[in-house]
Design a protein around this motif. Structure first.
Motif, PDB file in Angstrom:
ATOM      1  N   ASP A 342       0.859  -1.418   0.015  1.00  0.00           N
ATOM      2  CA  ASP A 342      -0.068  -0.092  -0.273  1.00  0.00           C
ATOM      3  C   ASP A 342       0.544   1.379   0.069  1.00  0.00           C
ATOM      4  O   ASP A 342       1.626   1.678   0.536  1.00  0.00           O
ATOM      5  CB  ASP A 342      -0.849   0.109   1.194  1.00  0.00           C
ATOM      6  N   LEU A 343       0.782   2.309  -0.699  1.00  0.00           N
ATOM      7  CA  LEU A 343       1.077   3.409  -0.769  1.00  0.00           C
ATOM      8  C   LEU A 343       0.314   4.416  -0.876  1.00  0.00           C
ATOM      9  O   LEU A 343       0.545   5.715  -0.190  1.00  0.00           O
ATOM     10  CB  LEU A 343       2.288   3.600  -2.129  1.00  0.00           C
ATOM     11  N   SER A 344      -1.109   4.428  -1.312  1.00  0.00           N
ATOM     12  CA  SER A 344      -1.585   5.926  -0.977  1.00  0.00           C
ATOM     13  C   SER A 344      -2.197   6.407   0.419  1.00  0.00           C
ATOM     14  O   SER A 344      -1.952   5.513   1.422  1.00  0.00           O
ATOM     15  CB  SER A 344      -2.893   5.745  -1.624  1.00  0.00           C
TER      16      SER A 344
ATOM     17  N   VAL B  51     -10.697  -0.328  -6.247  1.00  0.00           N
ATOM     18  CA  VAL B  51      -9.825   0.019  -7.411  1.00  0.00           C
ATOM     19  C   VAL B  51      -8.068  -0.888  -7.475  1.00  0.00           C
ATOM     20  O   VAL B  51      -7.576  -0.421  -7.774  1.00  0.00           O
ATOM     21  CB  VAL B  51      -9.676   0.971  -8.377  1.00  0.00           C
ATOM     22  N   GLY B  52      -7.770  -1.477  -5.653  1.00  0.00           N
ATOM     23  CA  GLY B  52      -6.772  -2.105  -5.872  1.00  0.00           C
ATOM     24  C   GLY B  52      -5.577  -1.124  -5.767  1.00  0.00           C
ATOM     25  O   GLY B  52      -4.437  -1.872  -4.964  1.00  0.00           O
ATOM     26  N   MET B  53      -5.857   0.332  -5.057  1.00  0.00           N
ATOM     27  CA  MET B  53      -5.266   0.992  -4.817  1.00  0.00           C
ATOM     28  C   MET B  53      -4.484   0.393  -3.373  1.00  0.00           C
ATOM     29  O   MET B  53      -3.431   0.774  -2.785  1.00  0.00           O
ATOM     30  CB  MET B  53      -5.283   2.535  -4.672  1.00  0.00           C
ATOM     31  N   LEU B  54      -5.328   0.093  -2.591  1.00  0.00           N
ATOM     32  CA  LEU B  54      -4.674  -0.587  -1.308  1.00  0.00           C
ATOM     33  C   LEU B  54      -4.866  -1.901  -1.260  1.00  0.00           C
ATOM     34  O   LEU B  54      -5.878  -2.431  -2.246  1.00  0.00           O
ATOM     35  CB  LEU B  54      -5.555   0.015  -0.541  1.00  0.00           C
ATOM     36  N   SER B  55      -4.454  -2.667  -0.733  1.00  0.00           N
ATOM     37  CA  SER B  55      -4.818  -3.857  -0.233  1.00  0.00           C
ATOM     38  C   SER B  55      -5.686  -4.379   0.971  1.00  0.00           C
ATOM     39  O   SER B  55      -5.095  -3.228   1.832  1.00  0.00           O
ATOM     40  CB  SER B  55      -4.027  -4.639  -0.695  1.00  0.00           C
TER      41      SER B  55
END
Lengths: 344, 292
Positions: A342-344, B51-55
């Motif tokens: 995770d980055l955002s 959107v899969g930006m985080l898991s």
């Protein structure tokens, strides 16, 4: 993706690449003249170098450039590569397109890494080639107190493969730090500091351990003596340390210690002051000094010397290059692992 | 047809803080879904997970029937604050989209840019907030996704730009037949553009359904004072308030209200959302699916 990477990267790339290109052209233009002089003057080549004022300048500028390029590449190409995207949030724009993070990262790192290798490689090739007559002359035994053998730490890091290794390492380090701290300016500063530190420390902390140096015990004599370290002026002066010359022109001496007959590092006895010739530039050996050296030999004192000979140059270059390439791959491994999280 | 969005026991933890806990949600496709809730309710987290930006830390989320993040080409995403590359021009952004998306619809993108009067040579950093949002939306639309997810796309825009953006989005949706999920903390945004509502408070879905149905089944009852227990069993009380002599209930029911002592008023969407948002979050989950 290559198009986008190039579009984002081209300004930084062109700035550094044009400086390097200009330097490479300069070296390519002046190199043949230098090589001619080497043929013409043969044994007096180094002595004659000083007459062309440009040569010492070019020699030092070449070294300086090869020292400057790795930290600059790390800081200005590596550090912003991901940090700037994270800082401005554009990673969320680009990851919202139909492209996986790994492909995105691989393209960015590939283009930047290739640029690093090409730019540093071209510069190092130009400088190493230009300097080769000087390096050859020095290794052949021509005396100079300005030009150092290419095996010496300062010169070694500015020749051949080592600068390329440093630059690739610096780039990978910048990328990894940028991803870890997510701030362009912080990443840039940290990368700059770390790479410069590595350049300073690698010759003393890493390089001597990359190969087994030649290990030798020689008896100090008036002939092979290079110098004394004396505790001070006056009648009570004592000799703290003796240095001897090694029988390897252009080699790099790592250690030079006086050991006693059991092989342990010795403190020199008081009478060793007798070995001193009468004044620093006095070459003639007095009978007193001769007797002193004889006494040292008789009592089993000898100099334990460790050094790399000049012919180890490329072997050592390859090892140091390989080591930093491995470090760079390690950092890349971290980057690819981290980008998936995770980055955002 | 697959659900556009489906979450089961979805949770996300940042360090020690849970941004989203135990979230269950199902959104059918073919709708323009408004996701509303107060700040910090987990809207952004939910969309970023989608959107899969985080898991996810716990549970799972499926988009168009597949785990989130596995069908990048089918899901468009316009991130919060609509980021763009400040130093790239508008035309560069379209080129970026064309390079990175297999289904890219270049004529659509060009038409939109023209209609919005964006100068292709203009750097994105010099665009106004509204124009930047439009550019980001253009990237999302020209990708030709089946589902477009927008995370607070208009939060930073002035009222006029908001209106224009949402209107433009609605027109595009009508032409392209895609599902949309957009989050906002303003009900008016949702009212203007959406036909389906999800209210998220403290990472729980409070109410979830088509807006027309929701409005038809929610009523405000005002009349002589009484307690909630006296109401018929098919009337679910969302919230209640009492004065000395009067009671006012906001109820949900799909039956007609027969008791003549009540005066019944229609609700606006804002009343409805505020009623659900203002409620104490109950420990056990209320059953709030709207029947259709």
């Amino acid at each position: 993706m290559i198009w986008l990477t190039w579009r984002q990267f081209r300004v930084q790339f062109l700035v550094i690449a044009s400086v390097v290109l200009a330097a490479a052209v300069l070296y390519a233009a002046t190199g043949p003249g230098l090589a001619d002089d080497y043929q013409r003057f043969a044994d007096n080549f180094i002595k004659n170098l000083a007459f062309a004022r440009l040569n010492p300048v070019l020699y030092q500028v070449g070294l300086a450039l090869l020292y400057a390029v790795p930290p600059i590449i790390g800081a200005f190409w590596g550090a912003p590569l991901i940090a700037r995207e994270l800082e401005t949030g554009t990673h969320r724009l680009v990851w919202g397109q139909s492209i996986s993070r790994w492909r995105w990262l691989a393209t960015k790192v590939g283009v930047g890494g290739l640029g690093t290798i090409v730019v540093t490689g071209a510069l190092s090739l130009a400088v190493t080639w230009w300097s080769s007559p000087i390096d050859k002359a020095i290794n052949a035994g021509q005396e100079s107190n300005f030009y150092l053998p290419r095996m010496f730490p300062v010169t070694f890091s500015g020749r051949g493969l080592v600068p390329i290794g440093y630059a690739v390492f610096a780039f990978a380090l910048g990328v990894a730090i940028g991803l870890a701290v997510r701030r362009t300016l912080v990443a840039l500063a940290v990368t700059l500091a770390v790479v410069i530190l590595v350049q300073i420390l690698a010759p003393t902390l890493i390089r001597p351990h990359l190969m087994a140096p030649t290990d030798q015990n020689t008896v100090a004599t008036a002939d092979n003596l290079r110098g004394f370290m004396i505790s001070g002026p006056g009648p009570d002066a004592e000799i703290k340390q003796i240095e001897v010359g090694i029988n390897a022109v252009g080699g790099w001496k790592l250690t030079d210690e006086t050991v006693d007959k059991s092989g342990k590092v010795a403190t020199l006895p008081k009478w060793v002051i007798d070995c001193e010739p009468n004044g620093p530039n006095e070459r003639a050996t007095s009978p007193k000094a001769a007797a002193c050296f004889q006494r040292m030999a008789d009592e089993g004192y000898s100099q334990h010397v460790r050094y790399f000979t000049a012919d180890k140059f490329w072997a050592l270059q390859w090892r140091e290059f390989g080591l930093f390439l491995l470090l760079a791959f390690g950092l890349l491994g971290f980057t690819f692992w981290r980008i998936r999280r995770d980055l955002s | 047809m697959n659900a556009a969005l489906q979450a089961h026991g979805l949770g996300k933890k940042y360090g020690r803080r849970w941004a989203l806990t135990d979230c269950d949600l199902e959104v059918p496709s073919g709708h323009v879904v408004g996701l509303v809730g107060p700040n910090g309710a987990g809207k952004s987290t939910l969309l970023n997970l989608s959107v899969g930006m985080l898991s996810p830390t716990t549970g799972s989320v499926e988009v168009l029937g597949q785990p989130a993040g596995t069908q990048q080409a089918k899901v468009g995403y316009v991130a919060q604050d609509t980021p763009t590359y400040a130093r790239l021009s508008v035309a560069d952004h379209l080129r970026l989209g064309a390079h990175l998306n297999p289904e890219w619809d270049d004529s659509l993108a060009q038409q939109r840019i023209q209609r919005l009067r964006l100068d292709p040579k203009q750097r994105a950093g010099k665009l106004s907030g509204g124009q930047r949002a439009q550019l980001a939306l253009t990237l999302g639309l020209a990708k030709r996704p089946e589902l477009l997810i927008l995370d607070e796309p208009v939060a930073a825009l002035d009222p006029l730009a908001r209106r224009e953006f949402l209107q433009d989005l609605m027109e595009a949706v009508a032409e392209q037949e895609l599902s949309v999920v957009l989050s906002s903390h303003l009900v008016s945004d949702v009212e203007r553009s959406c036909d389906y509502l999800v209210v998220l408070v403290d990472s729980r879905v409070q109410v979830n359904g088509e807006i027309d149905t929701l409005l038809a089944t929610h009523h405000r009852l005002t009349g002589p004072r009484r307690t909630a227990k006296e109401l018929p069993g098919d009337q679910y009380v969302v919230n209640e308030s009492h004065t000395d002599r009067q009671s006012s209930f906001l109820i949900r029911t799909d039956r007609p209200i027969l008791d003549p002592s009540w005066s019944v008023t229609q609700l606006t969407l804002e009343d409805l959302v505020l009623a659900y948002m203002g409620r104490e979050v109950q420990s056990e989950r209320p059953v709030l699916e709207v029947q259709r």
